[in-house]
Enzyme design. Structure first.
Site, PDB file in Angstrom:
ATOM      1  N   ASP A 451       0.825  -1.204   0.000  1.00  6.13           N
ATOM      2  CA  ASP A 451       0.000   0.000   0.000  1.00  6.13           C
ATOM      3  C   ASP A 451       0.863   1.259   0.000  1.00  6.13           C
ATOM      4  O   ASP A 451       1.945   1.296   0.588  1.00  6.13           O
ATOM      5  CB  ASP A 451      -0.890  -0.002   1.251  1.00  6.13           C
ATOM      6  CG  ASP A 451      -1.645   1.304   1.414  1.00  6.13           C
ATOM      7  OD1 ASP A 451      -2.528   1.560   0.585  1.00  6.13           O
ATOM      8  OD2 ASP A 451      -1.324   2.062   2.350  1.00  6.13           O
ATOM      9  N   GLU A 506       1.370  -0.363  -5.164  1.00 10.56           N
ATOM     10  CA  GLU A 506       0.398   0.696  -5.438  1.00 10.56           C
ATOM     11  C   GLU A 506       1.157   1.989  -5.701  1.00 10.56           C
ATOM     12  O   GLU A 506       1.514   2.718  -4.780  1.00 10.56           O
ATOM     13  CB  GLU A 506      -0.562   0.875  -4.252  1.00 10.56           C
ATOM     14  CG  GLU A 506      -1.672   1.876  -4.557  1.00 10.56           C
ATOM     15  CD  GLU A 506      -2.401   2.362  -3.319  1.00 10.56           C
ATOM     16  OE1 GLU A 506      -3.584   2.696  -3.425  1.00 10.56           O
ATOM     17  OE2 GLU A 506      -1.781   2.428  -2.241  1.00 10.56           O
TER      18      GLU A 506
END
Length: 805
Positions: A451, A506
């Site tokens: 993330d 990401e």
């Protein structure tokens, strides 16, 4: 000093570093959080770390040494012998496996010893992307720093394989003789272990500190042979810090629980008896050639307004994912987070699975069941930031601002309201690398979705920055080389020790080298999330159909670097959060409340929405990348938005964010809507399932053959080939085209293999799906062959050669 583009750059990486603290007090009552039997996997073994008190030491030495007990029988808390970690003869006296025992286990299991290959020269990136040669100063410096890191780790830690097993030395470790607890807290002046086991008496079990800021205590077994700390009981570390007395959850805690009526979480000593440990029964699946990911959140996966459990997800949701045709499940919010509404992104306890959904053993059972179904399990791991909680997180852990994080403003993410790791810290590297390995080793996850990688790689964190693709945006002083080096380390560790593991990053910036192997000079991810696609669809949905540009759609879907694998998605959890809308809700809005029943007349808004929902998802999978992702429920056009239960929030500036009275109504997934044959959601779900199975049968996402033969702005038609398939999209809102000629690369007889207008999918049945289409020779749309089709408005049709196996 290194000069990059005429600017002097002082290397930021330093071997030493410090951590941070959290604090809170607990009551004196004893309490166990386990009242039933749970299955499990394996023991955690640990080696000894240093434990001498030295109040002047605030840094971790580059040449780390380890103190081991002299004689546990005579003086279990005495330490006198010093061994260097480089010594090949160092013995762990806490019943840790010896080298011979380890090799025996390796032989018994038929497993080869795992070794992370040494770094390469990092030069292949210039062959792959010649544009990078202009920035060779930065890239060579970056790779030089990475190689130096690897050399230091090899020299002082015995290699990346050993360095990433920090959980065997820090935190709690159990041996035949007792329990050892170690914690890196150089800012603390004194420390003691407290909990239910000693009635929270801070004078009962005082810890000693070594020269590197590591606190340690050994607790021998009780006279009856039982461990001094019962399994399932509460534990904390009490420290005298520069910020005062603090009671904190151990940083390496393996489980934490929020007791009823208490605000902060409690650390739990987690060491179940053998009969309660879950034993994995099924092998991990091989890495699929193409990834079709079902993004899921266990807590909100119930149809009821409640926090769902690992067990329910295992039994109810996993079979659904398999039936839909996905081959991977990406699970969010696994790492413990005290604030449920953070969606799992404000992590407080990095090594502990979220206790809201069950026990560690139940999570292992979930993963094992997924493997039995042939599903790869990816974990949404958060190493980009951490909760700023001081009561139950890492923030101010040892009373200092610069423990695990950067000090001052650099250590805070103003938009996320969270703390930012110092990736130039030796102990932060140990902590995060070990954390990634812990989830792979102990829980058998098959990989990670990392993330917030953009936030990590740049000191501006990608905030208020519009990346244009100009390479100067990626290789300058605003690039955090320490963070990029960490990403290279963790990818190298994962792929070296777990060759089948998958890493997805990401990154919205489009960082060059992102998906190039570390040995070649890249960052090392397998896939990059193609985040621009979802933003483009939202932008398009705000426009009239007449204003949609086919070229704009194609450009966004295909805008990725050669050799860089991407995961495409039309929408993820981000688009479903409160304040935003799902694609289905953008398309159909309030009509979804009254006109989704098949026995009620449809509306133009519903007809348009159902048609475009299918087309958007299919063209995203068809052109957008080498993998595909869907957030749970969106496959059938889940209505409304996600809103976690929350109360009113008062911010530091005095403003108030209203709550929702802690309602779970919009924090669940209405799978019953997609299953109901009397609702139009069913057709969307059937189409998504057919789309996944089409990719499974034809493997078009990973085919090297991709050719866009038609981009007709007047007709609103897009035609392209992907693998052995021909895709035809007619986005026109009213015009259908008879005898429409489309190009193809191979001659022969074609058939329809997917038709979005099929009544099974909520379509109008305007095509004969049994028809055969014969090719004509002759160049058309730059293709050697062509055939004639009927292209109804707002319809997508996929054709394949009839003799395809």
């Amino acid at each position: 000093m290194v000069v990059i583009h005429g600017v002097s750059l002082t290397p930021r990486f330093t071997l030493p570093s410090r951590p941070l603290n959290t604090g809170f007090n607990a009551g004196n009552s004893t309490l166990s959080f386990f009242f039933k039997k749970h299955p499990l996997s394996r023991k955690i073994f640990a080696g000894k770390q240093s434990a001498e008190f030295d109040s002047s030491s605030q840094a971790i030495s580059a040449s780390e040494k380890v103190l081991v007990p002299d004689n546990l029988d005579d003086d279990p808390r005495g330490f006198s012998q010093i061994f260097d970690l480089e010594s090949q003869t160092m013995e762990y006296t806490e019943a840790v496996r010896t080298e011979d025992q380890t090799m025996n286990v390796v032989k018994e299991r038929g497993v080869k010893p795992r070794i992370v290959p040494p770094p390469g020269d990092g030069k292949k990136i210039y062959e792959i992307d010649p544009m990078l040669r202009t920035y060779n100063n930065h890239l060579d410096y970056r790779y030089g720093q990475y190689k130096r890191l690897r050399e230091e780790i090899d020299k002082y830690e015995g290699g990346l394989e050993a360095f990433s097993r920090g959980y065997e030395k820090l935190g709690f470790s159990r041996s035949d003789a007792g329990i050892t607890y170690r914690e890196w807290a150089p800012g603390a002046k004194a420390a003691s272990l407290i909990g239910d086991f000693n009635n929270w008496n801070s004078n009962a079990d005082i810890m000693t500190r070594n020269e590197f800021g590591v606190w340690e205590i050994f607790l021998p077994n009780n006279t009856d042979g039982s461990p001094a700390i019962p399994h399932g009981s509460r534990v904390k570390i009490r420290m005298d810090t520069p910020s005062g007395i603090k009671d904190s959850i151990p940083a390496w805690i393996k489980f934490s629980v929020q007791a009823p009526g208490e605000i902060p979480f409690n650390g739990i000593y987690y060491d179940p008896p053998e009969e309660e440990k879950y034993v994995f029964k099924h092998p991990q699946p091989k890495r699929p050639k193409s990834l079709r990911i079902y993004e899921a959140h266990v807590g909100m996966s119930s149809t009821e307004p409640m926090v769902n459990t690992y067990a329910n997800f295992r039994d109810d949701v996993l079979p659904r994912i398999k039936k839909l045709g996905y081959n991977a499940v990406q699970i969010m919010a696994i790492q413990e987070h005290s604030y449920y509404a953070s969606f799992g992104y404000h992590v407080t306890n990095f090594f502990a699975p979220s206790s809201r959904c069950g026990t560690p053993e139940e999570l292992k059972s979930l993963i094992d069941r997924a493997h039995e179904l042939g599903l790869v399990v990816l974990m949404d791991i958060v190493h980009s930031h951490a909760s700023k909680n001081t009561l139950d997180g890492l923030n101010m852990f040892d009373g200092t601002d610069a423990h695990y994080f950067h000090s001052g403003p650099r250590g805070y993410h103003w938009m996320w309201d969270s703390r930012l790791f110092n990736y130039g810290s030796w102990e932060v590297l140990r902590y995060l690398l070990s954390n990634a390995r812990w989830w792979l080793e102990e829980y058998k996850f098959d990989g990670f979705r990392f993330d917030g990688v953009t936030s990590m790689m740049y000191t501006h964190h990608g905030l208020s920055v519009g990346f244009t693709g100009n390479y100067t945006e990626y290789f300058g002083l605003e690039t955090d080389v320490d963070a990029v080096n960490y990403l290279m380390l963790v990818n190298d560790m994962i792929h070296g020790l777990y060759p089948e593991a998958i890493t997805v990053g990401e990154d919205v910036s489009g960082m060059p080298t992102f998906c190039i192997p570390v040995q070649d000079g890249g960052v090392g991810f397998d896939y990059r999330l193609h985040m621009a696609i979802a933003d483009k669809w939202i932008e398009m949905l705000k426009k009239r159909d007449e204003d949609w540009q086919m070229g704009d759609i194609i450009y966004t879907l295909t805008n990725r670097r050669w050799s860089e694998k991407c995961i495409s998605y039309a929408e993820s959890h981000d688009q479903a959060l409160v304040g935003d809308k799902t694609i289905a809700f953008w398309l159909m809005d309030k009509d979804m409340y009254d006109f989704m029943a098949v026995d009620r007349p449809s509306t133009p808004l519903i007809d348009r929405g159902i048609a475009l929902h299918k087309m958007i998802r299919l063209i995203t999978m068809g052109l957008g990348g080498e993998g595909y992702l869907n957030f749970m429920g969106n496959e059938f056009g889940h209505p409304e938005w996600i809103d976690f239960p929350r109360g009113e929030q008062r911010l530091s500036d005095g403003s108030v964010i209203p709550g929702n009275n802690f309602s779970y109504d919009k924090c669940r997934r209405r799978f019953d809507l997609g299953d109901a044959d009397y609702l139009r959601y069913r057709g969307l779900q059937e189409f998504d399932q057919a789309m996944q199975h089409l990719e499974e049968n034809y493997g078009f996402m990973t085919s090297e053959h991709q050719f866009i033969s038609r981009k007709d702005e007047a007709d609103r038609v897009i035609v392209f080939e992907r693998g052995d398939l021909v895709f035809v999209f007619n986005f026109h809102w009213t015009s259908s085209y008879f005898d429409y000629r489309i190009g193809c690369s191979k001659p022969g007889k074609y058939k329809i293999v997917l038709d979005s207008d099929d009544p099974l999918f909520g379509g109008f049945n305007r095509l004969d799906r049994k028809a055969e289409y014969f090719t004509y020779d002759g160049l058309y749309d730059e293709r050697p062959c062509s055939f004639m089709v009927y292209a109804p408005c707002r319809t997508a049709v996929v054709y394949a050669l009839a003799n395809h196996d």
